[in-house]
Design an enzyme around this catalytic site. Structure first.
Site, short mmCIF file in Angstrom:
data_model
loop_
_atom_site.label_atom_id
_atom_site.label_comp_id
_atom_site.label_asym_id
_atom_site.label_seq_id
_atom_site.Cartn_x
_atom_site.Cartn_y
_atom_site.Cartn_z
CB ILE A 12 7.49 6.32 5.07
CG1 ILE A 12 6.03 6.11 5.52
CG2 ILE A 12 8.40 6.51 6.29
CD1 ILE A 12 5.78 4.84 6.32
CB THR A 35 3.48 1.97 -4.04
OG1 THR A 35 4.64 1.69 -3.28
CG2 THR A 35 2.67 0.70 -4.22
N GLY A 36 5.91 3.96 -5.28
CA GLY A 36 6.65 5.22 -5.15
C GLY A 36 6.44 6.10 -6.38
CB ILE A 55 14.36 -4.83 -2.45
CG1 ILE A 55 12.85 -5.10 -2.31
CG2 ILE A 55 14.70 -3.40 -2.09
CD1 ILE A 55 12.35 -5.06 -0.87
CE1 TYR A 143 2.63 -4.55 4.94
CE2 TYR A 143 1.50 -4.42 7.05
CZ TYR A 143 2.42 -3.92 6.15
OH TYR A 143 3.14 -2.79 6.48
CE LYS A 147 6.43 -4.40 6.17
NZ LYS A 147 7.53 -3.45 6.00
CG ASN A 172 -2.52 2.28 11.42
OD1 ASN A 172 -2.16 1.34 12.13
ND2 ASN A 172 -3.43 2.14 10.47
NE ARG A 272 -9.18 -3.39 5.47
CZ ARG A 272 -8.38 -2.34 5.28
NH1 ARG A 272 -8.68 -1.44 4.37
NH2 ARG A 272 -7.28 -2.20 5.97
#
Ligand code: UD1
Length: 314
Positions: A12, A35-36, A55, A143, A147, A172, A272
């Site tokens: 993103i 992950t980038g 960060i 998770y 957030k 999503n 899940r």
């Protein structure tokens, strides 16, 4: 104006960076490349500053945020299953990392910080189909909890220190550059990749769970609008960013098959742990206060995404 995009080399974040550069803004990316990917910024490298760092490093953030007007905070460790496997890591990055970003923004007089939150904060809401911002949060996983905690920190920083924060709850997100190959990859890149390569997919549950799948350009638009909107309308507030439409996993599979021209073999497994059942956003608050509109809907977004993966595989 000078912008910092945390997680700017991610899926993103890199789309946001591209849009900012197109608008002639000065951009600094901070990314730890966990992950980038560098290749997500390939076309932009000469036009921006890229800093490799986490960060979790407050000193680094303090030095990078000097003279910065806006911080678009996208850096996070996504994935519900990952957070169940390693809750401490998700906590450190998503909560402590966000607290660091807020502290550095506050200390350096940043004008506004936009925080990328998640629809997972809502969890399952009984008797409600549309998720509305003032519903009581019901996180079902570490998770989702990280957030939500970070959202609260953003609101506290506005309340206590006057740092303008805007919280965007993404639903999503999908689109080009989303990684299909990690065990923690999101469902759309995984399923498109499998369709194009003739592989079998795993469906957790019976496929009736639904999501408000949102093409990434809509999120880019929401971030740019969140920087511009008048403070009295947006500071300290939460906004859903989505399409206001929903598709089940079974519908998603049908649409991918139609667009790609390949059929998807599937295997069904138990649901899940920590999974949300239904997800559909009420987007009126963002429309009224940010001027947000759905630019690209689910099916058009999927067409573009399938085309991108096809090109990648060639
Ligand atoms: C959740 C959040 C989303 C957030 C994301 C970050 C909700 C409603 N959404 O996404 O806002 O950005 O975490 O990681 O909480 N699935 C399969 N097979 C697969 C992969 C997934 O059946 O191979 C299913 C999952 O069980 C789930 C759905 O597909 O029901 C979507 O999964 P995924 O793409 O991982 O996203 P969420 O966990 O819904």
């Amino acid at each position: 104006m000078k912008y910092v995009v945390t997680g700017g080399a991610g899926f993103i974040g890199s789309h946001i960076v591209g849009a900012l550069v197109k608008h002639g803004q000065e951009v600094v990316v901070i990314d730890d490349f966990s992950t980038g990917k560098q290749e997500n910024l390939n076309d932009l490298e000469s036009k921006i500053k890229i800093v490799e760092g986490s960060i979790e490093n407050l000193d680094l953030l303090q030095s990078l945020f000097k003279g910065v007007d806006f911080v678009l905070h996208q850096a996070a460790l996504p994935s519900v299953p990952r957070s169940i496997k390693n809750p401490l890591r998700s906590n450190n990055v998503n909560i402590t990392g966000t607290l660091n970003v807020l502290l550095a923004a506050r200390d350096n007089g940043v004008k506004r910080l936009v925080y990328a939150s998640s629809s997972s904060v809502y969890g399952n809401q009984e008797d409600h189909q549309y998720k509305v911002e003032d519903m009581n949060p019901c996180p079902l996983s570490p998770y989702a909890l990280t957030k939500f905690a970070a959202e609260k920190y953003c609101q506290f920083f506005y309340e206590f220190y006057g740092l303008e924060t805007v919280i965007l709850r993404y639903f999503n997100v999908f689109g080009p550059r989303q990684d299909p190959n990690s065990e923690y990859s999101a469902v759309i890149p995984k399923f498109i990749n499998a369709a194009l390569q003739g592989e079998e997919v795993t469906v957790f549950g019976d496929g009736s769970q639904s999501r408000d799948f949102t093409y990434v350009e809509n999120n880019v638009q929401a971030n740019l609008l969140a920087c511009k909107a008048p403070g009295e309308k947006v500071a300290g507030k939460v906004f859903n960013v989505a399409c206001g439409a929903t598709a089940s996993l079974n519908e998603l599979i049908r649409v991918i098959e139609k667009i790609s021209g390949f059929s998807l073999k599937r295997q069904f497994f138990p649901p899940r742990v920590g999974d949300v059942k239904f997800s559909l956003a009420d987007i009126r608050r963002a429309q009224e206060n940010l001027g947000y509109e759905v630019g690209i809907n689910f099916e058009e977004g999927l067409k573009r995404t399938v085309a991108w993966y096809k090109e990648l595989l060639r």
